[in-house]
Design an enzyme around this catalytic site. Structure first.
Site, mmCIF file in Angstrom:
data_model
loop_
_atom_site.group_PDB
_atom_site.id
_atom_site.type_symbol
_atom_site.label_atom_id
_atom_site.label_comp_id
_atom_site.label_asym_id
_atom_site.label_seq_id
_atom_site.Cartn_x
_atom_site.Cartn_y
_atom_site.Cartn_z
ATOM 1 N N LYS A 72 -0.648 -0.983 -4.430
ATOM 2 C CA LYS A 72 -1.759 -0.035 -4.500
ATOM 3 C C LYS A 72 -1.117 1.340 -4.507
ATOM 4 O O LYS A 72 -0.573 1.790 -3.498
ATOM 5 C CB LYS A 72 -2.704 -0.180 -3.311
ATOM 6 N N ASP A 108 -8.524 8.128 -6.474
ATOM 7 C CA ASP A 108 -9.690 8.062 -7.348
ATOM 8 C C ASP A 108 -9.573 9.052 -8.513
ATOM 9 O O ASP A 108 -10.021 8.779 -9.622
ATOM 10 C CB ASP A 108 -10.959 8.386 -6.562
ATOM 11 N N GLU A 109 -8.946 10.180 -8.239
ATOM 12 C CA GLU A 109 -8.886 11.257 -9.227
ATOM 13 C C GLU A 109 -7.878 11.010 -10.348
ATOM 14 O O GLU A 109 -7.810 11.788 -11.305
ATOM 15 C CB GLU A 109 -8.617 12.596 -8.542
ATOM 16 N N SER A 118 -11.608 5.403 -1.668
ATOM 17 C CA SER A 118 -12.556 5.657 -0.586
ATOM 18 C C SER A 118 -13.898 6.150 -1.108
ATOM 19 O O SER A 118 -14.946 5.800 -0.555
ATOM 20 C CB SER A 118 -11.966 6.660 0.405
ATOM 21 N N THR A 172 -1.229 4.744 -4.140
ATOM 22 C CA THR A 172 -1.854 5.965 -3.641
ATOM 23 C C THR A 172 -0.783 7.046 -3.627
ATOM 24 O O THR A 172 -0.273 7.463 -2.591
ATOM 25 C CB THR A 172 -2.464 5.732 -2.250
ATOM 26 N N TYR A 198 0.883 -1.165 0.000
ATOM 27 C CA TYR A 198 0.000 0.000 0.000
ATOM 28 C C TYR A 198 0.922 1.217 0.000
ATOM 29 O O TYR A 198 1.397 1.656 1.034
ATOM 30 C CB TYR A 198 -0.899 -0.046 1.231
#
Length: 201
Positions: free
Chosen positions: A71, A97-98, A114, A73, A41
């Site tokens: 992942k 997400d963006e 999220s 992020t 992560y």
């Protein structure tokens, strides 16, 4: 695994200033204890730990079989592509997400976000349209999703997600302290943006 899970996801240890070798050993230990490769992560915005793909320790880790993938992020999607380049057996999920379609273009197989809790139909459309090659429409929906994300981040992401879930008929209550509840002004602002841009089916 004995508890019914297929894989483990773990951020890098961040409280102390661990070396790259210590961080790699942490992941090797998790993989050995779990009996399965680990999904890293990668969230340097919170962990303040970067995976330098030029570092021999990290290169060895990503090629070792102890790692399932990442992942990502992290807005640095070049880093994600370079991690995948180190080992073609790795997988990647987008974690912001963006940046969903940008990550898809660089090799992610999906996203973990999220806002999917209250925007899943919207993001499924983006993902499917991009996979089908309809990039213009996917980008249009990504812009709309980002308008929603920007508004939620402006008032507080977690309180905003819980508020919108309540509006959708899923009563999850307010975010716990130290998050602050949304004001009526913030709710009205959020309603206006989401009612305009959120695709619900």
């Amino acid at each position: 695994m004995g508890m019914g899970f297929d894989f483990v996801a773990a951020t890098a240890p961040f409280y102390y200033g661990f070396s790259s070798r210590e961080i790699c050993r942490y992941y090797y230990d998790i993989a050995e204890a779990a009996g399965a490769p680990v999904l890293i992560y990668n969230f340097p915005g919170n962990t303040h730990r970067e995976f330098d793909v030029a570092n021999p320790d990290y290169c060895e880790l990503f090629r070792s079989g102890a790692i399932l993938g990442v992942k990502q992020t992290n807005y640095n999607l070049f880093q994600m592509e370079r991690i995948l380049n180190l080992n073609p057996d790795l997988i990647a999920f987008d974690g912001y997400d963006e940046t969903m379609i940008a990550a898809q273009a660089l090799g992610s197989i999906g996203s973990i976000g999220s806002t999917f809790n209250m925007m899943l139909p919207h993001y499924k459309k983006i993902f499917t349209l991009f996979e089908e090659g309809n990039r213009a429409q996917a980008l249009e929906l990504q812009h709309k999703a980002n308008n929603c994300m920007e508004a939620m981040c402006r008032v507080g992401l977690i309180p905003a997600i819980k508020y919108e879930l309540g509006r959708q008929g899923i009563p999850v209550g307010e975010a716990r302290r130290p998050f602050s509840p949304l004001t009526e002004e913030q709710k009205a602002y959020l309603d206006a943006v989401l009612d305009r841009d959120l695709v619900s089916e």
